[in-house]
Design an enzyme around this catalytic site. Structure first.
Site, PDB file in Angstrom:
ATOM      1  N   CYS A 191     -30.899   2.495 -12.983  1.00 50.90           N
ATOM      2  CA  CYS A 191     -31.120   1.453 -13.984  1.00 50.90           C
ATOM      3  C   CYS A 191     -29.969   1.324 -14.987  1.00 50.90           C
ATOM      4  O   CYS A 191     -29.687   0.232 -15.478  1.00 50.90           O
ATOM      5  CB  CYS A 191     -32.451   1.677 -14.678  1.00 50.90           C
ATOM      6  SG  CYS A 191     -33.831   1.398 -13.543  1.00 50.90           S
ATOM      7  N   LYS A 246     -39.245  -4.688 -18.147  1.00 53.05           N
ATOM      8  CA  LYS A 246     -38.451  -5.248 -17.044  1.00 53.05           C
ATOM      9  C   LYS A 246     -39.060  -4.852 -15.698  1.00 53.05           C
ATOM     10  O   LYS A 246     -39.458  -3.709 -15.506  1.00 53.05           O
ATOM     11  CB  LYS A 246     -36.994  -4.783 -17.153  1.00 53.05           C
ATOM     12  CG  LYS A 246     -36.787  -3.278 -17.014  1.00 53.05           C
ATOM     13  CD  LYS A 246     -35.340  -2.943 -17.325  1.00 53.05           C
ATOM     14  CE  LYS A 246     -34.980  -1.495 -17.091  1.00 53.05           C
ATOM     15  NZ  LYS A 246     -35.076  -1.016 -15.719  1.00 53.05           N
ATOM     16  N   ASP A 290     -35.308   2.916 -20.216  1.00 53.21           N
ATOM     17  CA  ASP A 290     -36.355   3.534 -19.373  1.00 53.21           C
ATOM     18  C   ASP A 290     -36.599   5.020 -19.638  1.00 53.21           C
ATOM     19  O   ASP A 290     -36.804   5.795 -18.690  1.00 53.21           O
ATOM     20  CB  ASP A 290     -36.018   3.320 -17.890  1.00 53.21           C
ATOM     21  CG  ASP A 290     -35.939   1.861 -17.503  1.00 53.21           C
ATOM     22  OD1 ASP A 290     -36.124   0.998 -18.374  1.00 53.21           O
ATOM     23  OD2 ASP A 290     -35.674   1.575 -16.326  1.00 53.21           O
TER      24      ASP A 290
HETATM   25  N1  TIU Z   1     -35.043   3.529 -14.511  1.00 52.49           N
HETATM   26  C1  TIU Z   1     -34.631   3.842 -13.286  1.00 52.49           C
HETATM   27  O1  TIU Z   1     -33.524   4.283 -13.073  1.00 52.49           O
HETATM   28  N2  TIU Z   1     -35.551   3.686 -12.270  1.00 52.49           N
HETATM   29  C2  TIU Z   1     -35.558   4.428 -11.125  1.00 52.49           C
HETATM   30  O2  TIU Z   1     -36.394   4.237 -10.256  1.00 52.49           O
HETATM   31  N3  TIU Z   1     -34.605   5.401 -11.018  1.00 52.49           N
HETATM   32  C3  TIU Z   1     -34.488   6.358 -10.057  1.00 52.49           C
HETATM   33  O3  TIU Z   1     -33.480   7.055 -10.063  1.00 52.49           O
HETATM   34  N4  TIU Z   1     -35.450   6.530  -9.160  1.00 52.49           N
END
Ligand code: TIU
Length: 221
Positions: free
Chosen positions: A158, A125, A24
């Site tokens: 994540c 995802k 991500d």
């Molecule tokens: N990729 C991921 O961690 N998504 C989130 O929403 N993380 C946050 O810390 N908000």
């Protein structure tokens, strides 16, 4: 077989069965003006991972080892977004970089510095974990992957969810402390401690220069 000096003990892996997961590293989480910053978060805590991750990718690619990128996001009609996630706001709304966490939008894609190469796998995802409702298990089975080097953002969301999912599925996970980031320094510190505590309850922790050094001692496969 490379062995990386790691917490709580050395992490051994085989070049034939290891893959790099980059979780991500999307503009909406990392760039000033994006979704993450609009929630009041300090994106510098995440963007500091870009440089070490670029160096790691260069080393990893020079060995021809598999790289799997993930992106958190949803279909344009949001039919794959659970109502509870939608109710918390943001997802699908108009942001500075297009509709927030919607596939195909500029903000949903990966930052330029870490753009996937054409031969690398990108997993879209809908959840926090990279295994939930994705083809990741099949991809890893086809690659004969047994060990994962895990990087990306955010450490306690994540990255943690994915490492826990991977551990339950039998993968050994090495998390790279300088290549994962949290908006919250305390969560970064404790999140990493949680992985390596209790004898490595669901993984190992090292930094990327240590991994690159271990890799450099090997012949490319
Ligand atoms: N990729 C991921 O961690 N998504 C989130 O929403 N993380 C946050 O810390 N908000």
């Amino acid at each position: 077989m490379p062995a990386v000096d790691a917490q709580p003990h050395p992490f051994s892996f085989a070049l034939e069965s290891v893959a790099l997961l980059v979780i991500d590293m999307q503009r909406d989480f990392l760039l000033p003006g994006g979704f993450g910053e609009s929630l009041g978060n300090d994106v510098a805590q995440l963007s500091r991972t870009i440089e070490p991750l670029s160096a790691l990718l260069a080393a990893w690619r020079s060995y021809g080892l598999p790289v799997i990128h993930t992106r958190e996001g949803h279909l344009p009609d949001l039919s794959d977004c659970p109502p509870s996630k939608l109710a918390r706001g943001g997802i699908g709304e108009k942001g500075a970089f297009g509709r927030i966490l919607v596939r195909g939008e500029y903000g949903h894609d990966i930052v330029d510095e870490l753009a996937p190469r054409d031969d690398e796998i990108v997993i879209d995802k809908p959840g926090k974990g990279a295994f939930y409702a994705t083809e990741l298990s099949d991809v890893l089975e086809k690659l004969n992957t047994k060990q994962l080097v895990v990087t990306g953002v955010t450490t306690e969301v994540c990255v943690h969810t994915t490492v826990r999912e991977a551990n339950d599925r039998g993968f050994d996970c090495l998390v790279l402390s300088d290549c994962v980031g949290s908006y919250f320094p305390e969560f970064q510190r404790v999140g990493l401690q949680m992985i390596a505590a209790q004898g490595g309850i669901f993984g190992w922790v090292a930094d990327s220069p240590t991994l690159i050094a271990a890799l450099s001692a090997e012949e490319p496969k």
